[in-house]
Each structure stands twice: as structure tokens, then as C-alpha cells.
Scaffold this motif. Structure first.
Motif, PDB file in Angstrom:
ATOM      1  N   LEU A  14     -38.435  -5.062 -34.409  1.00  0.00           N
ATOM      2  CA  LEU A  14     -38.417  -6.217 -34.858  1.00  0.00           C
ATOM      3  C   LEU A  14     -38.207  -7.302 -34.037  1.00  0.00           C
ATOM      4  CD1 LEU A  14     -37.759  -6.243 -38.613  1.00  0.00           C
ATOM      5  CD2 LEU A  14     -39.987  -5.967 -37.942  1.00  0.00           C
ATOM      6  N   ASN A  15     -37.726  -8.016 -34.516  1.00  0.00           N
ATOM      7  CA  ASN A  15     -36.612  -9.456 -33.188  1.00  0.00           C
ATOM      8  C   ASN A  15     -35.529  -8.310 -32.783  1.00  0.00           C
ATOM      9  OD1 ASN A  15     -38.835 -10.824 -34.132  1.00  0.00           O
ATOM     10  ND2 ASN A  15     -37.567 -12.129 -35.572  1.00  0.00           N
ATOM     11  N   TYR A  16     -35.133  -7.111 -32.722  1.00  0.00           N
ATOM     12  CA  TYR A  16     -33.791  -6.637 -32.693  1.00  0.00           C
ATOM     13  C   TYR A  16     -34.273  -5.932 -31.589  1.00  0.00           C
ATOM     14  CZ  TYR A  16     -32.113  -8.532 -37.357  1.00  0.00           C
ATOM     15  OH  TYR A  16     -31.705  -9.074 -37.829  1.00  0.00           O
ATOM     16  N   THR A  17     -33.267  -5.785 -30.232  1.00  0.00           N
ATOM     17  CA  THR A  17     -33.468  -4.457 -29.280  1.00  0.00           C
ATOM     18  C   THR A  17     -32.392  -3.501 -29.926  1.00  0.00           C
ATOM     19  OG1 THR A  17     -34.339  -6.090 -28.342  1.00  0.00           O
ATOM     20  CG2 THR A  17     -32.622  -4.296 -27.422  1.00  0.00           C
ATOM     21  N   VAL A  18     -32.077  -2.838 -29.938  1.00  0.00           N
ATOM     22  CA  VAL A  18     -31.772  -1.443 -30.364  1.00  0.00           C
ATOM     23  C   VAL A  18     -31.683  -0.950 -29.278  1.00  0.00           C
ATOM     24  CG1 VAL A  18     -31.669   0.592 -31.872  1.00  0.00           C
ATOM     25  CG2 VAL A  18     -32.424  -1.610 -32.754  1.00  0.00           C
ATOM     26  N   ILE A  19     -30.408  -0.001 -28.654  1.00  0.00           N
ATOM     27  CA  ILE A  19     -29.778   0.512 -27.631  1.00  0.00           C
ATOM     28  C   ILE A  19     -28.689   1.429 -27.781  1.00  0.00           C
ATOM     29  CG2 ILE A  19     -28.844   0.689 -24.998  1.00  0.00           C
ATOM     30  CD1 ILE A  19     -29.181  -3.070 -25.552  1.00  0.00           C
ATOM     31  N   VAL A  20     -30.133   2.802 -28.063  1.00  0.00           N
ATOM     32  CA  VAL A  20     -28.908   3.556 -28.395  1.00  0.00           C
ATOM     33  C   VAL A  20     -28.120   4.457 -27.143  1.00  0.00           C
ATOM     34  CG1 VAL A  20     -28.657   6.360 -29.544  1.00  0.00           C
ATOM     35  CG2 VAL A  20     -30.603   4.671 -30.111  1.00  0.00           C
ATOM     36  N   PRO A  21     -26.656   4.494 -26.783  1.00  0.00           N
ATOM     37  CA  PRO A  21     -26.099   4.625 -25.420  1.00  0.00           C
ATOM     38  C   PRO A  21     -26.478   6.299 -25.780  1.00  0.00           C
ATOM     39  CG  PRO A  21     -24.644   2.828 -26.599  1.00  0.00           C
ATOM     40  CD  PRO A  21     -25.878   2.893 -27.773  1.00  0.00           C
ATOM     41  N   ALA A  22     -26.321   6.590 -23.973  1.00  0.00           N
ATOM     42  CA  ALA A  22     -26.030   8.285 -23.370  1.00  0.00           C
ATOM     43  C   ALA A  22     -25.002   8.856 -24.341  1.00  0.00           C
ATOM     44  CB  ALA A  22     -26.225   8.142 -22.257  1.00  0.00           C
ATOM     45  N   GLU A  23     -23.571   7.628 -24.553  1.00  0.00           N
ATOM     46  CA  GLU A  23     -22.336   8.562 -24.829  1.00  0.00           C
ATOM     47  C   GLU A  23     -21.751   8.006 -26.163  1.00  0.00           C
ATOM     48  OE1 GLU A  23     -21.754  10.774 -22.815  1.00  0.00           O
ATOM     49  OE2 GLU A  23     -23.107  10.597 -20.953  1.00  0.00           O
ATOM     50  N   LEU A  24     -22.842   7.795 -26.812  1.00  0.00           N
ATOM     51  CA  LEU A  24     -22.863   8.035 -28.541  1.00  0.00           C
ATOM     52  C   LEU A  24     -22.018   9.439 -28.438  1.00  0.00           C
ATOM     53  CD1 LEU A  24     -24.725   5.866 -30.143  1.00  0.00           C
ATOM     54  CD2 LEU A  24     -22.110   5.237 -30.154  1.00  0.00           C
ATOM     55  N   PRO A  25     -21.132   9.498 -29.453  1.00  0.00           N
ATOM     56  CA  PRO A  25     -20.185  11.060 -30.251  1.00  0.00           C
ATOM     57  C   PRO A  25     -21.497  11.138 -30.843  1.00  0.00           C
ATOM     58  CG  PRO A  25     -19.046   9.440 -30.312  1.00  0.00           C
ATOM     59  CD  PRO A  25     -20.058   8.103 -30.295  1.00  0.00           C
ATOM     60  N   TYR A  26     -21.861  11.730 -31.004  1.00  0.00           N
ATOM     61  CA  TYR A  26     -23.235  13.109 -30.732  1.00  0.00           C
ATOM     62  C   TYR A  26     -23.518  12.554 -32.645  1.00  0.00           C
ATOM     63  CZ  TYR A  26     -23.772  16.220 -27.537  1.00  0.00           C
ATOM     64  OH  TYR A  26     -24.002  17.409 -26.068  1.00  0.00           O
ATOM     65  N   GLY A  27     -22.849  12.721 -33.637  1.00  0.00           N
ATOM     66  CA  GLY A  27     -22.392  12.342 -35.428  1.00  0.00           C
ATOM     67  C   GLY A  27     -23.101  10.709 -35.002  1.00  0.00           C
ATOM     68  N   GLU A  28     -23.351   9.296 -34.576  1.00  0.00           N
ATOM     69  CA  GLU A  28     -23.586   8.516 -34.401  1.00  0.00           C
ATOM     70  C   GLU A  28     -24.582   8.497 -33.551  1.00  0.00           C
ATOM     71  OE1 GLU A  28     -21.066   5.863 -32.822  1.00  0.00           O
ATOM     72  OE2 GLU A  28     -19.442   5.758 -34.240  1.00  0.00           O
ATOM     73  N   GLN A  29     -24.946   9.547 -33.309  1.00  0.00           N
ATOM     74  CA  GLN A  29     -26.582   9.838 -32.266  1.00  0.00           C
ATOM     75  C   GLN A  29     -27.401  10.161 -32.822  1.00  0.00           C
ATOM     76  OE1 GLN A  29     -25.662  11.872 -27.992  1.00  0.00           O
ATOM     77  NE2 GLN A  29     -25.430   9.656 -27.160  1.00  0.00           N
ATOM     78  N   LEU A  30     -27.167  11.681 -33.550  1.00  0.00           N
ATOM     79  CA  LEU A  30     -28.089  11.929 -34.380  1.00  0.00           C
ATOM     80  C   LEU A  30     -28.007  11.098 -35.838  1.00  0.00           C
ATOM     81  CD1 LEU A  30     -28.887  14.757 -35.524  1.00  0.00           C
ATOM     82  CD2 LEU A  30     -26.823  14.920 -36.625  1.00  0.00           C
ATOM     83  N   ARG A  31     -27.376  10.590 -36.293  1.00  0.00           N
ATOM     84  CA  ARG A  31     -27.511   9.102 -36.939  1.00  0.00           C
ATOM     85  C   ARG A  31     -28.704   8.190 -36.946  1.00  0.00           C
ATOM     86  NH1 ARG A  31     -25.207   8.645 -42.047  1.00  0.00           N
ATOM     87  NH2 ARG A  31     -25.678   6.684 -43.585  1.00  0.00           N
ATOM     88  N   VAL A  32     -28.103   7.372 -35.571  1.00  0.00           N
ATOM     89  CA  VAL A  32     -29.177   6.449 -35.424  1.00  0.00           C
ATOM     90  C   VAL A  32     -30.618   6.914 -35.032  1.00  0.00           C
ATOM     91  CG1 VAL A  32     -29.683   4.551 -33.813  1.00  0.00           C
ATOM     92  CG2 VAL A  32     -27.321   5.231 -34.540  1.00  0.00           C
ATOM     93  N   SER A  33     -31.027   8.622 -34.444  1.00  0.00           N
ATOM     94  CA  SER A  33     -32.063   8.468 -33.822  1.00  0.00           C
ATOM     95  C   SER A  33     -32.567   9.431 -35.154  1.00  0.00           C
ATOM     96  CB  SER A  33     -31.348  10.162 -32.943  1.00  0.00           C
ATOM     97  OG  SER A  33     -31.125   9.342 -31.617  1.00  0.00           O
ATOM     98  N   SER A  34     -31.870   9.789 -36.561  1.00  0.00           N
ATOM     99  CA  SER A  34     -32.620   9.807 -37.714  1.00  0.00           C
ATOM    100  C   SER A  34     -33.225   8.924 -37.973  1.00  0.00           C
ATOM    101  CB  SER A  34     -32.027  11.025 -39.055  1.00  0.00           C
ATOM    102  OG  SER A  34     -30.965  12.345 -38.411  1.00  0.00           O
ATOM    103  N   ILE A  35     -32.480   7.722 -38.200  1.00  0.00           N
ATOM    104  CA  ILE A  35     -33.083   6.574 -38.822  1.00  0.00           C
ATOM    105  C   ILE A  35     -34.491   6.251 -38.238  1.00  0.00           C
ATOM    106  CG2 ILE A  35     -32.573   4.838 -39.410  1.00  0.00           C
ATOM    107  CD1 ILE A  35     -30.208   4.897 -40.054  1.00  0.00           C
ATOM    108  N   LEU A  36     -34.407   6.397 -36.775  1.00  0.00           N
ATOM    109  CA  LEU A  36     -35.298   5.871 -35.860  1.00  0.00           C
ATOM    110  C   LEU A  36     -36.949   6.770 -36.040  1.00  0.00           C
ATOM    111  CD1 LEU A  36     -33.543   4.801 -32.078  1.00  0.00           C
ATOM    112  CD2 LEU A  36     -34.451   2.991 -33.867  1.00  0.00           C
ATOM    113  N   LEU A  37     -36.643   8.055 -36.806  1.00  0.00           N
ATOM    114  CA  LEU A  37     -37.001   9.715 -35.959  1.00  0.00           C
ATOM    115  C   LEU A  37     -37.928   8.062 -37.860  1.00  0.00           C
ATOM    116  CD1 LEU A  37     -39.047  11.440 -36.120  1.00  0.00           C
ATOM    117  CD2 LEU A  37     -37.177  12.870 -36.949  1.00  0.00           C
TER     118      LEU A  37
END
Length: 214
Positions: A14-37
Motif C-alpha cells: 500500500l503506502n508503506y515501504t516494508v524493509i526486512v533487514p538481513a540481520e533481524l533475529p530469525y524469530g522476527e524474520q520468520l514472523r514477518v516473512s510468514s505474514i508477507l507470504l
């Protein structure tokens, strides 16, 4: 990509730019990536996802996904809440006669109530309120304000009365030192998201509460 290749991912939602940093903790990356999926599945296969009422598997998955999105509105990390909000904004717009998905049935209201109820349980006790929860509530109200009644405004005013006894609030040590006024301010900010006919009922009470808090 962020999870497995350890690379930064930039997405426009939408009007947001979502940046998933490469060095996020794995748990946070999994959560964000799952919602994006889930968001990608919903947007690319909208009709199949929301019209397949004859398939028990799809119906069960759909309710779990929608529930996850609502719970993510008040969750950490903030990136998860941002992506969940953007996805729900799309989902709730489905079935709107003026929208592009007018031929798809809107989300069942009973399902919406079931998904909202766990979020609202956090408002029962003022000691469970924090800034993150109030930010999540503001997202929820901006999406579905018409589904809330006068009781929500009354509950918020009741909670504010606790901040009229600052010593008790500070002695409780529930919040970090100096954060207590910010929590009260975040409660007050929710009133702007209440429907006009309901928020106006609280104008005088809210003004008096703010004066007492000052």
C-alpha cells in the motif's frame, strides 16, 4: 530471501515501504516473512481463498490466517504489525461494491468478531496496557471502527482514572520510569478513531479527564 539468503528485502505494501533487514533475529524474520507470504497468497488467489466455502480445508486455513493477522496488529516486531495492517486493509475491502473485488463475498462478520475478541481481552486490565497495545488498537479501530460500541469509550475513560493517582501508577512499576504519561496519552489518542456519532458522546468527559491528568 531475508531468512535464507541473509539479504535485505524491500517491499511496497500500500503506502508503506516494508524493509526486512538481513540481520533481524530469525524469530522476527520468520514472523514477518510468514505474514508477507500469506499476503501474497491472498492477493494473487483472492477469489479461491475467499470463495471456497465448500472446501473445509480452505475454510479452516482462512480463519487461522485472518486470526493471525489480527493478533499481529498488537505484536512485535513493528514490521509484523505493519504488514498485517496492510493485508487486513485489503482483506476488509473485499466485497465492497465500489472496490475491485465486488464479486467476492465480504469477510464473515462472525469471523471478525471471533478474531477481534482476543485483542480486546488485553483491555480488561489497565496494567496490561502499553504503548504497543494502543498502537495496535489504533490500527484495529482505523480498520473496523464501526464494529465497536460505546462500551469501548467508557472502558478507556475508566482506565484513564487510574492515571489520576500518579503515585499508585508509578509505585506499581508496571511501566518504565517516565513512560507512564505516554501510556495515558496513547489511551487518549484512541478516541479519534471512534466513529463520529460515538466519539462525540465522550468529548466533555474526555476533556475533563485530560484536565484532571494535567
Amino acid at each position: 530471501s531475508a531468512m535464507f539468503l541473509r539479504e535485505e528485502v524491500v517491499m511496497k505494501v500500500l503506502n508503506y515501504t516494508v524493509i526486512v533487514p538481513a540481520e533481524l533475529p530469525y524469530g522476527e524474520q520468520l514472523r514477518v516473512s510468514s505474514i508477507l507470504l500469506f499476503r501474497s497468497v491472498i492477493r494473487r488467489h483472492t477469489k479461491a481463498f475467499f470463495s471456497a466455502d465448500t472446501s473445509p480445508n480452505i475454510v479452516n486455513i482462512r480463519s487461522h490466517v485472518i486470526n493471525l493477522l489480527f493478533r499481529s496488529l498488537i505484536s512485535q516486531p513493528p514490521l509484523a504489525a505493519t504488514v498485517a495492517f496492510a493485508t487486513l486493509d485489503f482483506v476488509i475491502g473485499i466485497g465492497n461494491p465500489e472496490g475491485q473485488m465486488s464479486d467476492i463475498p465480504p469477510l464473515d462478520k462472525n469471523l471478525l468478531h471471533v478474531c477481534i475478541r482476543p485483542v480486546l481481552l488485553n483491555l480488561k486490565d489497565h496494567q496490561k496496557i502499553d504503548i504497543s497495545l494502543m498502537e495496535g488498537m489504533s490500527r484495529l479501530l482505523s480498520l473496523l471502527s464501526t464494529m465497536f460500541n460505546v462500551a469501548l469509550g467508557e472502558k478507556l475513560l475508566d482506565h484513564l482514572k487510574n492515571w489520576e493517582r500518579p503515585k499508585l501508577i508509578m509505585d506499581s512499576k508496571v511501566w518504565k520510569a517516565g513512560e507512564e504519561p505516554l501510556v495515558a496519552a496513547s489511551i487518549i489518542s484512541l478516541f479519534e478513531f471512534l466513529p463520529i456519532t460515538k466519539s462525540t458522546d465522550f468529548v466533555e468527559k474526555l476533556i475533563n479527564a485530560v484536565i484532571r491528568l494535567e
